[in-house]
Design a protein around this motif. Structure first.
Motif, PDB file in Angstrom:
ATOM      1  N   GLU A  77       0.857  -1.332  -0.073  1.00 29.54           N
ATOM      2  CA  GLU A  77      -0.014   0.036   0.215  1.00 29.54           C
ATOM      3  C   GLU A  77       0.917   1.302  -0.210  1.00 29.54           C
ATOM      4  OE1 GLU A  77      -4.206  -0.772   1.911  1.00 29.54           O
ATOM      5  OE2 GLU A  77      -2.593  -0.217   3.349  1.00 29.54           O
ATOM      6  N   GLY A  78       2.133   1.133   0.087  1.00 31.58           N
ATOM      7  CA  GLY A  78       2.873   2.175   0.270  1.00 31.58           C
ATOM      8  C   GLY A  78       2.993   2.943   1.374  1.00 31.58           C
ATOM      9  N   LYS A  79       2.632   2.553   2.540  1.00 29.36           N
ATOM     10  CA  LYS A  79       2.562   3.145   3.695  1.00 29.36           C
ATOM     11  C   LYS A  79       3.886   3.289   4.505  1.00 29.36           C
ATOM     12  CE  LYS A  79      -2.102   2.877   5.133  1.00 29.36           C
ATOM     13  NZ  LYS A  79      -2.585   3.714   3.884  1.00 29.36           N
ATOM     14  N   LEU A  80       4.559   4.313   4.461  1.00 26.03           N
ATOM     15  CA  LEU A  80       5.825   4.436   4.885  1.00 26.03           C
ATOM     16  C   LEU A  80       6.143   4.854   6.326  1.00 26.03           C
ATOM     17  CD1 LEU A  80       7.526   5.934   1.730  1.00 26.03           C
ATOM     18  CD2 LEU A  80       7.790   3.687   2.592  1.00 26.03           C
ATOM     19  N   GLY A  81       5.178   5.217   6.963  1.00 19.98           N
ATOM     20  CA  GLY A  81       5.342   5.882   8.335  1.00 19.98           C
ATOM     21  C   GLY A  81       5.991   4.882   9.148  1.00 19.98           C
ATOM     22  N   GLY A  82       6.984   5.410  10.101  1.00 17.71           N
ATOM     23  CA  GLY A  82       7.681   4.573  10.694  1.00 17.71           C
ATOM     24  C   GLY A  82       8.916   3.767  10.055  1.00 17.71           C
ATOM     25  N   SER A  83       8.950   4.385   8.803  1.00 22.25           N
ATOM     26  CA  SER A  83      10.054   3.455   7.996  1.00 22.25           C
ATOM     27  C   SER A  83      11.465   3.897   8.348  1.00 22.25           C
ATOM     28  CB  SER A  83       9.716   3.604   6.803  1.00 22.25           C
ATOM     29  OG  SER A  83      10.041   4.859   6.099  1.00 22.25           O
ATOM     30  N   VAL A  84      12.382   3.299   8.045  1.00 20.63           N
ATOM     31  CA  VAL A  84      13.877   3.632   7.778  1.00 20.63           C
ATOM     32  C   VAL A  84      14.002   4.744   7.057  1.00 20.63           C
ATOM     33  CG1 VAL A  84      16.299   3.006   7.093  1.00 20.63           C
ATOM     34  CG2 VAL A  84      14.998   1.377   8.771  1.00 20.63           C
ATOM     35  N   PHE A 144       7.098   1.882  -3.155  1.00 23.00           N
ATOM     36  CA  PHE A 144       7.127   0.366  -3.373  1.00 23.00           C
ATOM     37  C   PHE A 144       8.205  -0.162  -2.621  1.00 23.00           C
ATOM     38  CE2 PHE A 144       8.032  -3.339  -5.872  1.00 23.00           C
ATOM     39  CZ  PHE A 144       6.878  -3.859  -5.925  1.00 23.00           C
ATOM     40  N   PHE A 145       9.497   0.419  -3.050  1.00 21.21           N
ATOM     41  CA  PHE A 145      10.922  -0.604  -2.751  1.00 21.21           C
ATOM     42  C   PHE A 145      11.016  -0.242  -1.233  1.00 21.21           C
ATOM     43  CE2 PHE A 145      11.617  -0.735  -7.308  1.00 21.21           C
ATOM     44  CZ  PHE A 145      11.783  -1.850  -7.283  1.00 21.21           C
ATOM     45  N   PHE A 146      10.702   0.885  -0.393  1.00 26.64           N
ATOM     46  CA  PHE A 146      10.932   1.273   0.725  1.00 26.64           C
ATOM     47  C   PHE A 146       9.862   0.694   1.937  1.00 26.64           C
ATOM     48  CE2 PHE A 146      14.216   3.964  -1.368  1.00 26.64           C
ATOM     49  CZ  PHE A 146      15.375   3.077  -0.898  1.00 26.64           C
ATOM     50  N   SER A 147       8.594   0.536   1.416  1.00 31.30           N
ATOM     51  CA  SER A 147       7.787   0.191   2.283  1.00 31.30           C
ATOM     52  C   SER A 147       8.002  -1.125   3.094  1.00 31.30           C
ATOM     53  CB  SER A 147       6.240  -0.127   1.593  1.00 31.30           C
ATOM     54  OG  SER A 147       5.328  -0.936   2.240  1.00 31.30           O
ATOM     55  N   GLU A 148       7.900  -1.024   4.371  1.00 31.32           N
ATOM     56  CA  GLU A 148       8.220  -2.089   5.305  1.00 31.32           C
ATOM     57  C   GLU A 148       6.967  -2.723   5.504  1.00 31.32           C
ATOM     58  OE1 GLU A 148      10.477  -0.397   8.598  1.00 31.32           O
ATOM     59  OE2 GLU A 148      11.767   0.456   6.976  1.00 31.32           O
ATOM     60  N   GLU A 149       5.872  -2.945   4.805  1.00 38.12           N
ATOM     61  CA  GLU A 149       4.510  -3.749   5.033  1.00 38.12           C
ATOM     62  C   GLU A 149       4.720  -5.134   5.033  1.00 38.12           C
ATOM     63  OE1 GLU A 149       1.240  -0.677   3.096  1.00 38.12           O
ATOM     64  OE2 GLU A 149       3.246  -1.249   1.860  1.00 38.12           O
ATOM     65  N   PRO A 150       3.985  -6.082   5.484  1.00 37.85           N
ATOM     66  CA  PRO A 150       4.485  -7.386   5.713  1.00 37.85           C
ATOM     67  C   PRO A 150       4.467  -8.067   4.319  1.00 37.85           C
ATOM     68  CG  PRO A 150       2.615  -6.909   7.192  1.00 37.85           C
ATOM     69  CD  PRO A 150       3.060  -5.586   6.345  1.00 37.85           C
ATOM     70  N   GLY A 151       5.226  -8.741   4.128  1.00 42.51           N
ATOM     71  CA  GLY A 151       5.741  -9.601   2.906  1.00 42.51           C
ATOM     72  C   GLY A 151       7.019 -10.295   2.816  1.00 42.51           C
ATOM     73  N   PHE A 152       7.331 -10.885   1.716  1.00 39.12           N
ATOM     74  CA  PHE A 152       8.573 -11.934   1.476  1.00 39.12           C
ATOM     75  C   PHE A 152       8.820 -11.472   0.281  1.00 39.12           C
ATOM     76  CE2 PHE A 152       5.815 -14.329   4.618  1.00 39.12           C
ATOM     77  CZ  PHE A 152       6.677 -14.532   5.503  1.00 39.12           C
ATOM     78  N   LEU A 184      26.334 -13.413  -6.301  1.00 33.52           N
ATOM     79  CA  LEU A 184      25.284 -13.349  -7.463  1.00 33.52           C
ATOM     80  C   LEU A 184      24.643 -11.872  -7.145  1.00 33.52           C
ATOM     81  CD1 LEU A 184      23.608 -16.954  -6.896  1.00 33.52           C
ATOM     82  CD2 LEU A 184      25.041 -15.872  -8.833  1.00 33.52           C
ATOM     83  N   GLY A 185      24.325 -11.449  -8.441  1.00 36.67           N
ATOM     84  CA  GLY A 185      23.837 -10.253  -8.436  1.00 36.67           C
ATOM     85  C   GLY A 185      22.385 -10.064  -8.533  1.00 36.67           C
ATOM     86  N   VAL A 186      21.612  -8.983  -8.475  1.00 33.27           N
ATOM     87  CA  VAL A 186      20.165  -8.670  -8.724  1.00 33.27           C
ATOM     88  C   VAL A 186      19.813  -7.574  -9.686  1.00 33.27           C
ATOM     89  CG1 VAL A 186      19.331  -9.908  -6.802  1.00 33.27           C
ATOM     90  CG2 VAL A 186      19.855  -7.525  -6.759  1.00 33.27           C
ATOM     91  N   LYS A 187      18.939  -7.803 -10.631  1.00 36.54           N
ATOM     92  CA  LYS A 187      18.368  -6.988 -11.409  1.00 36.54           C
ATOM     93  C   LYS A 187      16.997  -6.532 -10.968  1.00 36.54           C
ATOM     94  CE  LYS A 187      20.258  -6.787 -16.088  1.00 36.54           C
ATOM     95  NZ  LYS A 187      20.054  -7.551 -17.526  1.00 36.54           N
ATOM     96  N   LEU A 188      16.588  -5.457 -10.342  1.00 37.00           N
ATOM     97  CA  LEU A 188      15.312  -5.220  -9.903  1.00 37.00           C
ATOM     98  C   LEU A 188      14.756  -4.085 -10.681  1.00 37.00           C
ATOM     99  CD1 LEU A 188      15.448  -4.598  -5.853  1.00 37.00           C
ATOM    100  CD2 LEU A 188      15.267  -6.468  -7.290  1.00 37.00           C
ATOM    101  N   LYS A 189      13.322  -4.525 -10.604  1.00 37.40           N
ATOM    102  CA  LYS A 189      12.463  -3.490 -11.950  1.00 37.40           C
ATOM    103  C   LYS A 189      11.401  -3.121 -11.356  1.00 37.40           C
ATOM    104  CE  LYS A 189      11.014  -3.741 -16.481  1.00 37.40           C
ATOM    105  NZ  LYS A 189       9.670  -3.256 -16.397  1.00 37.40           N
ATOM    106  N   LEU A 190      10.940  -1.879 -11.167  1.00 38.30           N
ATOM    107  CA  LEU A 190       9.481  -1.485 -10.528  1.00 38.30           C
ATOM    108  C   LEU A 190       8.517  -1.936 -11.759  1.00 38.30           C
ATOM    109  CD1 LEU A 190       8.015   0.260  -8.501  1.00 38.30           C
ATOM    110  CD2 LEU A 190       8.154   2.204 -10.257  1.00 38.30           C
ATOM    111  N   PRO A 191       7.810  -3.089 -11.010  1.00 42.92           N
ATOM    112  CA  PRO A 191       6.728  -3.700 -11.741  1.00 42.92           C
ATOM    113  C   PRO A 191       5.759  -2.702 -12.460  1.00 42.92           C
ATOM    114  CG  PRO A 191       6.881  -4.968  -9.700  1.00 42.92           C
ATOM    115  CD  PRO A 191       7.651  -3.557  -9.616  1.00 42.92           C
ATOM    116  N   SER A 192       5.617  -2.861 -13.696  1.00 36.45           N
ATOM    117  CA  SER A 192       4.826  -1.702 -14.516  1.00 36.45           C
ATOM    118  C   SER A 192       3.330  -1.858 -13.939  1.00 36.45           C
ATOM    119  CB  SER A 192       4.848  -2.202 -16.078  1.00 36.45           C
ATOM    120  OG  SER A 192       4.391  -3.365 -16.238  1.00 36.45           O
TER     121      SER A 192
END
Lengths: 272, 769
Positions: free
Chosen positions: B606-613, B695-703, B678-686
């Motif tokens: 949801e992109g809720k960043l409150g309390g995030s790093v 999207f990338f810094f939200s600390e909402e529950p997930g894996f 090993l490296g990673v290539k990340l992409k903001l999904p369209s």
């Protein structure tokens, strides 16, 4: 008949159970020999393993008090008759303090296991390292089954594991191969004198050292903690790590031999 | 009832608040003497009686089909596995040792471990692991030097004590925040295993009505250390006066004592002798013997002169209540007692291990429910036993506190290398390798994943059994500053998610609730909210194999008065530990395994960043709304990950927490020690309708999980089955490089992994040697 080994429990030992488990898996019979038992009963055993821990609270110096107990007189007597003695971690400290290793002169303490030297880091250090067998196969009780140059990943867990000596005879005996040893190395087997690959700053990158006859070995790393493949960290780089990753999902493969088992099998082999 | 025949000349009225003194007088039908008043001042302390929290704790779900023993004794127990025809359970206890660690960090942290392992040993269990969830002050802030002194001391105490007792340390957590400058939190969790039908209870067995039973005190000779420690834990810190209340530890004696205790247990089991066993902690001899007696429905008579003391002329109340470490109390049949004494005193020669240590009979069980303490000179305490153990209860006031959290003015549309490096070096995100490598996590030879190697520690404690146990903790100080409910719920989620990320099914949790002064209505409100949050999340996460059952709380602890003399409470700090079970062969780590595989984010954003790093770093603010856990399917997320892991669909997995999905993916690439290649290539999904930062810094529950391409459709079905969202965010590449592409047609941000690893590994530089 299987050889019978005593895993000696000093007050403060704490690795005796897994060490016994490893010894049994390595082909021996054995039992934990408690410090309060009469020392002469040790004569009935074929070999001795001194496990890790903090014998007598490491009072004075690690291993110093245990080395002076009657139980150690019995171990020394056995060692003189050629019985195998392996000291792991605190057990290694006891062997050094008793003079059994390097054992160039009887009863003479010629080395010490000193406080780790680790750059700007202090205290206890637990980490997986690699050790290389840098002596010929069969030169001591731990290397009868592995060729010179073999590399094993293995954990260390100590604050005082730095082999040091001021005795030139010890140095030359190591250099000449009179005393055989295990050394800290990178995973390709290249010896590493410098921290962090030499994780405690040990003299000549020593991880383990034998007496001249090769029947007594003091080693700081813990082979008993990597006797099965499942004990190898999943993300360990190198060949053993690769084997571990391939075994994911396969319970049988995970129960196969880990890098430390060969040390115990070698001990058994010596007694055959 | 007899009154003391000895006039101590000390005034019992000084020991208790006026209302409690009056209440005690009513209970006894007379005024208490000095010894009695001392006993009640300790047993009625917050630490022992839970007088402010007891009613609130009833909100927690403690029952589920897998619970073997819920809260109420020294430790709780949950079903583990069946092995060789025996049912085994996991035994767990969780406590704090906050105040002692602030004053004497080494001793405080050490005795914390000492106390918690005794809680598990005394259930008849073998202790297989400990964990230390730690919260320290800011090592770069106003009290930097003191914070560093405390951090270093606590870590030294943990290894200096934990390693000698031969129990592997599986890590826990470590957060640094200025809110803990004056009051660090040193929580400690111990886990043991035991056949379920061999659990020993902390009570006199019913057979004591027929056969005489006696109390046997074993361990270190009693001294005056830790006298009043329980009341000390229930007060606000005043450092100058409190050194004497910190106990002294002896891990060496503890090790020998433990081996000897296993022998007694073995013999009692073999001979079918019913026994009771309890460790001595807060309240010392009185607490242990009165609880053993009261829980069985009995009374007790303790003869203080029989207690071996290492100091002369100790007052009766000190002998009765001091918290000298490394002691236990057995309650055994009188005719078995000589054998118990023989094991400790002769076979294990405790006296030669530690002067004065040993086992001695100190009293007997009586069928009349009276607790008596006698000396040569007469009776010094005689009270109804339940009066001691049932404690008292207060109803505290609640007052809500509404926080204002405006949205910070930062650029949400771009992400820079500097930001990424700063996130990785943030103390809440950076590598804890430096802390965890002080802990021995492989002793006992049962460790599969040690401290810091994965989201949870994993062990195979039963040789020959295919079942492993996973353990982890959760709790974030930043949420505690914003919303105690969220902090509680999050702690449960995070602990369970950590366990799920290695592939294990969460089976039970423990909680340690660290708060300020409960007499302050705002603090108390925050405490209650935290408990409500925990209870909610336990029900949401649930148990995988028992639909509808909550994830049960089986043990816990409340620690109040965590604040400085200045009156500032620590951030609301509910800390939760979770135990899970799994097939050992399926263990997962976060580190990437093969190039060409895909990185999938599981969980709604949801992109809720409150309390995030990221908010803290860029705007030094907690910011706007934090994650709304009620909008996330917590049970589904855990179910999906565990189910996918059990079917072998995942190559690696990592839960999203501090630093969001970006830090999560990078940690997977760097590996636990920064050596990942090993490296990673990340992409903001369209298809994502959020700004890149959200999207990338939200600390909402997930894996974030690593999956082979051929398993993508199976994973997608899992996501549908468990009703959770999933989206592909990138791929694994062979070159050890990181790249991030935010928009089509824009050249991606690219950087060498080693450079990022340098930032990540440096986060605790200068903090700990």
């Amino acid at each position: 008949m299987k050889p019978k080994v005593a895993v000696i429990q000093f007050p403060g030992s704490n690795c005796e159970e897994e060490t016994l488990r490893a010894a049994i898996a390595g082909g021996m019979e054995g039992e934990i020999f408690r410090f309060s038992r009469p020392a002469e009963e040790l004569a009935t055993f074929d070999g001795y393993i001194l496990p890790g821990g903090f014998a007598h609270q490491d009072r004075v110096r690690a291993g110093a008090v245990a080395a002076k107990e009657p139980i150690m007189d019995a171990v020394v007597a056995g060692a003189e008759k050629g019985k195998p003695v392996l000291g792991i971690c605190n057990g290694a400290q006891v062997l050094i303090e008793s003079g059994l290793v390097p054992g160039l002169e009887e009863g003479d303490v010629q080395m010490s296991l000193a406080t780790n030297l680790m750059g700007d880091r202090l205290g206890f250090y637990h980490i997986f390292v690699h050790i290389a067998q840098s002596s010929s196969q069969g030169s001591n009780i731990t290397n009868r089954l592995t060729p010179e140059g073999v590399v094993l990943p293995i954990p260390i867990a100590h604050a005082e594991g730095r082999f040091v000596t001021a005795n030139q005879k010890v140095t030359t005996s190591i250099e000449s191969g009179k005393l055989s040893c295990w050394r800290y190395a990178d995973r390709g087997g290249t010896l590493e004198e410098e921290y962090p690959r030499n994780p405690n700053g040990s003299f000549m990158a020593l991880a383990g050292l034998s007496n001249p006859k090769g029947n007594v070995v003091a080693m700081m790393p813990h082979p008993e903690r990597v006797c099965w493949l499942w004990q190898v960290p999943l993300d360990l780089p190198g060949e053993w790590g690769e084997r571990r990753r391939k075994a994911t999902g396969d319970a049988e493969a995970l129960d196969s031999e880990g890098p430390g088992m060969v040390i115990f099998r070698s001990f058994t082999e010596y007694l055959k | 009832m007899a009154e003391s025949e000895k006039d101590t000349g000390k005034d019992p009225r000084t020991l208790l608040p006026k209302n409690e003194f009056e209440r005690l007088t009513d209970l006894l039908g007379r005024e208490p003497n000095y010894v009695e008043a001392t006993i009640f001042s300790i047993m009625w302390s917050e630490h022992c009686s839970y007088k402010s929290s007891r009613e609130v704790l009833k909100l927690l779900p403690t029952e589920a089909p897998n619970v073997v023993l819920g809260p109420g004794e020294d430790a709780g127990a949950v079903h583990f596995t069946t092995h060789e025809g025996k049912e085994w359970c996991l035994v767990v206890a969780h406590e704090s040792h906050n105040h002692p660690s602030q004053i004497l960090p080494v001793e405080g942290a050490a005795t914390g471990i000492g106390g918690i392992v005794r809680d598990v040993y005394c259930m008849g269990a073998r202790v297989i692991a400990v964990m230390d969830p730690l919260r320290f002050g800011d090592p770069r802030g106003e009290y930097a030097e003191r914070s560093k002194f405390i951090i270093g001391g606590v870590v030294d105490g943990i290894w200096g004590y934990g390693n000698p007792i031969g129990v592997p340390n599986m890590g826990g957590s470590c957060y640094l925040h200025k809110g803990y400058d004056d009051n660090c939190l040193v929580n400690v969790v111990a886990v043991g295993i035991c056949p379920s039908d061999e659990l020993i209870h902390s009570r006199v067995p019913a057979v004591a009505y027929q056969v005489p039973y006696v109390f046997v005190l074993v361990g270190k000779a009693t001294d005056d250390t830790g006298f009043g420690g329980a009341s000390f834990a229930s007060e606000i810190l005043d450092e100058e006066e409190e050194f004497g209340a910190v106990q002294l530890h002896d891990p060496f004696l503890k090790r020998v004592l433990t081996v000897a205790t296993y022998e007694v247990l073995k013999e009692a089991r073999q001979r079918g002798i019913e026994v009771g066993f309890k460790d001595l902690g807060a309240g010392g001899i009185v607490c242990a013997t009165s609880e053993l007696g009261a829980k069985g429905g009995f009374g007790a008579t303790i003869e203080l002169d029989r207690v071996v003391c290492s100091m002369s002329d100790l007052p009766e109340e000190v002998i009765a209540c001091s918290e000298t470490q490394e002691r236990y109390c057995w309650v055994v049949p009188q005719d078995f007692a000589p054998r118990v004494l023989e094991i400790y005193n002769e076979e294990f020669q405790l006296d030669s291990v530690y002067p004065g240590a040993g086992a001695v009979v100190i009293g007997r069980v009586s069928s009349e429910p009276v607790y008596e303490v006698t000396t040569r000179e007469g009776t010094v305490c005689s009270v109804p036993i339940k009066a001691i153990t049932e404690g008292i209860s207060y109803t505290r006031e609640r007052k809500g506190r509404a926080g204002q959290y405006p949205r910070p003015d930062i650029n949400f549309n771009r992400i820079t290398i500097e930001e990424i490096k700063a996130v990785l070096a943030h103390p809440d995100v950076c590598s804890r390798h430096k802390v965890f490598s002080h802990y021995d996590s492989t002793v006992q030879g049962c460790t599969i994943l040690g401290a810091g190697q994965a989201d949870a520690g994993v062990m195979a404690p039963l040789p020959g059994s295919p079942t492993a146990v996973a353990m982890a903790s959760g709790g974030i100080p930043r949420y505690g500053l914003m919303d105690s409910w969220l902090a509680g719920a999050w702690a449960v989620w995070e602990a369970a998610a950590n366990v799920a990320a290695v592939g294990a099914r969460p089976q039970a949790v423990t909680d340690c609730l660290n708060y300020g002064n409960p007499e302050d209505a705002e603090v108390f409100d925050s405490f209650v909210s935290g408990v409500e949050g925990i209870a909610w999340a336990c029900r949401e996460v649930g148990l995988i194999e028992h639909e509808g059952a909550p994830l049960p709380i089986i043990s816990g602890n409340v620690s109040f008065y965590n604040e400085s003399a200045g009156g500032e409470a620590v951030p609301a700090s509910p800390i939760v530990a979770c135990l899970g079970t799994m097939e050992a062969r399926r263990v997962l780590t976060p580190q990437l395994k093969q190039s060409g595989s895909r990185l999938i984010l599981i969980g709604a954003r949801e992109g809720k960043l409150g309390g995030s790093v990221i908010y803290q770093l860029l705007a030094d603010t907690l910011g706007d709304a934090p994650p709304d856990l009620k909008k996330h399917n917590l049970g589904g997320l855990i179910g999906a990950i565990v189910s996918a892991a059990e079917e072998g669909l995942l190559l690696s997995a990592h839960d999203i927490s501090e630093g969001g999905a970006l830090a999560c993916a990078l940690e997977m690439a760097m590996g636990y020690d920064g050596s990942g290649r090993l490296g990673v290539k990340l992409k903001l999904p369209s298809q994502v309708d959020l700004t890149p930062k959200a999207f990338f810094f939200s600390e909402e529950p997930g894996f974030v999980v690593e999956v082979e391409e051929r398993n993508l459709s199976k994973l997608s079905k899992k996501a549908q089955e468990f009703q959770v969202e999933m989206v592909e965010i990138g791929e694994v590449v062979s070159k050890p490089q990181f790249s991030l592409s935010l928009r089509d047609g824009e050249s991606p941000l690219t950087i060498e992994l080693d450079e990022l690893a340098e930032s990540w590994l440096s986060g605790l530089e200068g903090v700990l040697l």
